[in-house]
Scaffold this motif. Structure first.
Motif, PDB file in Angstrom:
ATOM      1  N   LEU A 184       0.837  -1.195   0.000  1.00 29.13           N
ATOM      2  CA  LEU A 184       0.000   0.000   0.000  1.00 29.13           C
ATOM      3  C   LEU A 184       0.876   1.250   0.000  1.00 29.13           C
ATOM      4  N   CYS A 185       0.546   2.197  -0.845  1.00 30.21           N
ATOM      5  CA  CYS A 185       1.367   3.407  -0.847  1.00 30.21           C
ATOM      6  C   CYS A 185       1.063   4.203   0.419  1.00 30.21           C
ATOM      7  N   LYS A 186       2.104   4.850   0.909  1.00 30.78           N
ATOM      8  CA  LYS A 186       2.010   5.523   2.192  1.00 30.78           C
ATOM      9  C   LYS A 186       0.948   6.627   2.227  1.00 30.78           C
ATOM     10  N   TRP A 187       0.822   7.357   1.117  1.00 24.34           N
ATOM     11  CA  TRP A 187       0.023   8.577   1.169  1.00 24.34           C
ATOM     12  C   TRP A 187      -1.466   8.382   0.955  1.00 24.34           C
ATOM     13  N   CYS A 188      -1.847   7.349   0.218  1.00 23.96           N
ATOM     14  CA  CYS A 188      -3.282   7.135  -0.010  1.00 23.96           C
ATOM     15  C   CYS A 188      -3.763   5.796   0.523  1.00 23.96           C
ATOM     16  N   SER A 189      -3.314   4.723  -0.130  1.00 27.29           N
ATOM     17  CA  SER A 189      -3.903   3.419   0.179  1.00 27.29           C
ATOM     18  C   SER A 189      -3.646   2.983   1.611  1.00 27.29           C
ATOM     19  N   VAL A 199       4.592   0.988   1.232  1.00 23.19           N
ATOM     20  CA  VAL A 199       5.685   1.437   0.358  1.00 23.19           C
ATOM     21  C   VAL A 199       5.486   2.936   0.145  1.00 23.19           C
ATOM     22  N   MET A 200       6.542   3.624  -0.246  1.00 23.82           N
ATOM     23  CA  MET A 200       6.395   5.073  -0.358  1.00 23.82           C
ATOM     24  C   MET A 200       5.398   5.468  -1.439  1.00 23.82           C
ATOM     25  N   CYS A 201       5.368   4.695  -2.508  1.00 28.07           N
ATOM     26  CA  CYS A 201       4.510   5.064  -3.638  1.00 28.07           C
ATOM     27  C   CYS A 201       4.326   3.811  -4.485  1.00 28.07           C
ATOM     28  N   SER A 202       3.201   3.694  -5.170  1.00 31.59           N
ATOM     29  CA  SER A 202       3.030   2.503  -6.012  1.00 31.59           C
ATOM     30  C   SER A 202       4.115   2.483  -7.083  1.00 31.59           C
ATOM     31  N   GLY A 203       4.617   3.657  -7.429  1.00 33.70           N
ATOM     32  CA  GLY A 203       5.687   3.736  -8.421  1.00 33.70           C
ATOM     33  C   GLY A 203       7.013   3.210  -7.903  1.00 33.70           C
ATOM     34  N   SER A 229      -1.546  -1.341  -4.283  1.00 33.44           N
ATOM     35  CA  SER A 229      -2.555  -0.289  -4.281  1.00 33.44           C
ATOM     36  C   SER A 229      -1.918   1.089  -4.141  1.00 33.44           C
ATOM     37  N   GLY A 230      -2.410   2.020  -4.915  1.00 30.28           N
ATOM     38  CA  GLY A 230      -1.856   3.378  -4.883  1.00 30.28           C
ATOM     39  C   GLY A 230      -2.952   4.420  -4.959  1.00 30.28           C
ATOM     40  N   CYS A 231      -2.527   5.674  -5.022  1.00 30.71           N
ATOM     41  CA  CYS A 231      -3.464   6.786  -5.125  1.00 30.71           C
ATOM     42  C   CYS A 231      -4.133   6.770  -6.501  1.00 30.71           C
ATOM     43  N   CYS A 238      -1.298  11.072  -7.003  1.00 29.26           N
ATOM     44  CA  CYS A 238      -0.057  10.537  -6.429  1.00 29.26           C
ATOM     45  C   CYS A 238       0.739  11.665  -5.773  1.00 29.26           C
ATOM     46  N   HIS A 239       1.221  11.389  -4.578  1.00 29.40           N
ATOM     47  CA  HIS A 239       2.005  12.358  -3.823  1.00 29.40           C
ATOM     48  C   HIS A 239       3.242  12.795  -4.611  1.00 29.40           C
ATOM     49  N   TYR A 240       3.717  11.894  -5.435  1.00 27.67           N
ATOM     50  CA  TYR A 240       4.899  12.205  -6.249  1.00 27.67           C
ATOM     51  C   TYR A 240       4.486  12.505  -7.684  1.00 27.67           C
ATOM     52  N   ILE A 241       3.259  12.931  -7.853  1.00 31.11           N
ATOM     53  CA  ILE A 241       2.665  13.354  -9.124  1.00 31.11           C
ATOM     54  C   ILE A 241       2.481  12.223 -10.146  1.00 31.11           C
ATOM     55  N   GLY A 298       4.056   8.901  -9.995  1.00 32.02           N
ATOM     56  CA  GLY A 298       4.455   7.543  -9.612  1.00 32.02           C
ATOM     57  C   GLY A 298       3.466   6.468 -10.035  1.00 32.02           C
ATOM     58  N   ASN A 299       2.189   6.732  -9.822  1.00 29.41           N
ATOM     59  CA  ASN A 299       1.208   5.684 -10.123  1.00 29.41           C
ATOM     60  C   ASN A 299       1.011   5.474 -11.621  1.00 29.41           C
ATOM     61  N   PHE A 300       1.349   6.488 -12.419  1.00 32.02           N
ATOM     62  CA  PHE A 300       1.268   6.282 -13.872  1.00 32.02           C
ATOM     63  C   PHE A 300       2.344   5.297 -14.336  1.00 32.02           C
TER      64      PHE A 300
HETATM   65  S1  FES Z   1       2.095   8.152  -3.409  1.00 30.34           S
HETATM   66 FE1  FES Z   1       0.325   6.914  -3.661  1.00 30.34          FE
HETATM   67  S2  FES Z   1       0.699   6.171  -5.657  1.00 30.34           S
HETATM   68 FE2  FES Z   1       2.355   7.560  -5.476  1.00 30.34          FE
END
Ligand code: FES
Ligand code: SF4
Ligand code: SF4
Lengths: 140, 343
Positions: free
Chosen positions: A13-18, A41-45, A66-68, A73-76, A78-80
């Motif tokens: 799970l990404c830290k900022w959303c999931s 994880v920090m980001c799904s990316g 799972s990600g934002c 995405c917190h890192y704009i 990453g999830n793409f």
């Molecule tokens: S921080 Fe959630 S997907 Fe990048």
């Protein structure tokens, strides 16, 4: 009751959303199956395909990434990147004959505790009939 | 048709001019049907160069070695290295340029045409000749190879002895070059992903049985990795396995060197190795087939890469190795990349 098979799910799970979404489910005392081993994880990316394969190798019956939501995405971006990479991993795993149900991806925002619990419930229900994952699991 | 004399003349000329460090090309092997890599420094040795359908090697791997060697030298010779490339190999050069692993000025590209055919598969040819040796393998008019064996000349339809990857090749003419020999003869495969579709049409359990049988054979010699021009990482995740944990190993070291994969050829470890290898080559593998040719156990490793090549094309409309200016598959995305598999 006979011992029903309880699948083990490793959820990245990404830290900022999931991860926040799963926390919300927890603090709101929403009921969902205890089959999940969450790993933040920090980001799904930042997901290396190796994490996924490692989880399967160590005996996970299912793996969730799972990600934002796209655009959040917190890192704009990453999830793409994750979306592309995970799509390829999923195709490859199916190509070698792993059950497609075993590997899932989702977008869960920090507000979506309910969505998170539903995803886990569905995942568990889909894994139960196919039984334990033995294909990629290390035998010794 | 590529005139071999033209290739030799051109090679001699660039070496005499002194602007090239050396030429990586092919020469006839003294014992065997297939040509072997040649490294030509002196203009008079340009005579040794050859180009025929037995030149299966993808020589671009040697550009990786050259870069490494140069990096270690105190006063490196900075002149470019010349390299003979077929269509597929030229796409490997494109990827190395795209990833900025090499610079355009470091390489002088001598492209050769596959004449609408390709290169031969040694095993298929041996079978065809019933164990006899071919002394000479030549391109012949339209879709045939001319084989000289025991003083006899035989014409064999190319389709029967072509290397597997050539049957699915979409670039049998160099896509990048400084000098090119031979004509551009288009040969579009009817179905560039036939080998993959064959596996996809199997049931899930059949696919699993197929790969299990194949990958369980792997002895983890890493020949497939060594031969690949795209496997140039200084450190490979697969190698962290050689890290020994001792009493004085710090937590920091342990965290840095996670043992992701065991070297022992256990079934599950083999799968992880091959899947990681395939994924890291997604959008980078140009299907030169070297990994498969080098494998001592005849494992069709190329197919894992080919599958991802197919997905990259179908999902992201991405084709590998045609444009060095294009962002790579993994370093780019589109807003509307498919996400129907995401919940
Ligand atoms: S921080 Fe959630 S997907 Fe990048
Ligand atoms: S070359 Fe063949 S045996 Fe060696 S590691 Fe690769 S697949 Fe395994
Ligand atoms: S993975 Fe195999 S086919 Fe692809 S570039 Fe490397 S050696 Fe060639």
């Amino acid at each position: 009751m006979a011992d029903e098979f309880e699948p083990k799910i490793v959820a990245f799970l990404c830290k900022w959303c999931s991860s926040a979404g799963s926390d919300l489910a927890g603090v709101s005392r929403m009921q969902y199956p205890p089959n999940v081993i969450p790993i933040t994880v920090m980001c799904s990316g930042s997901m290396s395909p190796l994490y996924i394969l490692s989880a399967f190798k160590k005996g996970a019956d299912g793996v969730l990434v799972s990600g934002c939501h796209p655009g959040d995405c917190h890192y704009i971006k990453g999830n793409f990147y994750a979306r592309r990479r995970i799509a390829l991993v999923k195709k490859l795993l199916e190509f070698i004959g792993l059950e497609p149900q075993r590997f899932q991806m989702s977008w869960v925002s920090a507000a979506e505790g309910t969505k998170y619990t539903q995803i886990i419930k569905d995942f568990v229900e889909e894994l139960k009939p196919i039984g334990p994952q033995t294909k990629l699991r290390r035998s010794s | 048709m590529v005139n071999l004399e033209d290739l030799k003349k051109e090679a001699k000329r660039i070496l005499e001019e002194g602007k090239i460090k050396y030429i990586i090309g092919y020469e006839r092997s003294p014992n065997g049907m297939m040509s072997m890599p040649a490294f030509i420094k002196n203009p008079e040795d340009a005579e040794r160069l050859t180009w025929d359908p037995s030149c299966v090697y993808n020589l671009t791997r040697f550009l990786v070695d050259e870069k490494r060697r140069k990096a270690k030298e105190k006063k490196p010779d900075t002149r470019p290295v010349a390299i003979v490339v077929k269509g597929c190999d030229s796409r490997a050069v494109v990827v190395l340029l795209q990833e900025k692993f090499i610079n355009r000025e470091d390489v002088y590209i001598l492209g050769v045409s596959c004449e609408g055919a390709g290169v031969v598969d040694e095993k298929k040819l041996t079978e065809k000749l019933k164990g006899k040796k071919a002394d000479k393998i030549e391109f012949s008019e339209k879709d045939h190879f001319l084989i000289t064996s025991d003083g006899e000349k035989i014409k064999i339809p190319a389709q029967e002895i072509l290397a597997e990857r050539c049957l699915e090749c979409r670039a049998n003419f160099p896509v990048i070059y400084d000098e090119v020999l031979g004509e551009k003869v288009e040969r579009r495969p009817e179905d560039p992903f036939k080998s993959i579709e064959r596996i996809e049409s199997l049931s899930k359990e059949e696919r699993w049985a197929f790969w299990k049988e194949q990958l369980d054979k792997c002895i983890r010699c890493y020949a497939c990795r060594s031969v690949c021009p795209m496997c140039y990482c200084d450190e490979c995740v697969v190698d962290t396995i050689s890290f020994a944990v001792a009493a004085d190993t710090t937590a920091e070291e342990k965290a840095q060197k996670i043992k992701w994969i065991e070297r022992s050829p256990d079934s599950s470890e083999n799968f992880v190795y091959h899947l990681v290898r395939a994924i890291h080559l997604a959008g980078r593998c140009i299907d030169c087939g070297e990994c498969e040719r080098a494998c001592p156990l005849d494992i069709p490793v190329r197919l894992l890469n080919k599958k991802l090549e197919k997905e990259a094309k179908e999902l992201f409309d991405y084709e590998v190795g045609f444009d060095p200016e294009k962002p790579s598959l993994a370093s780019s995305f589109k807003d509307d990349d498919p996400e129907d598999f995401i919940r």
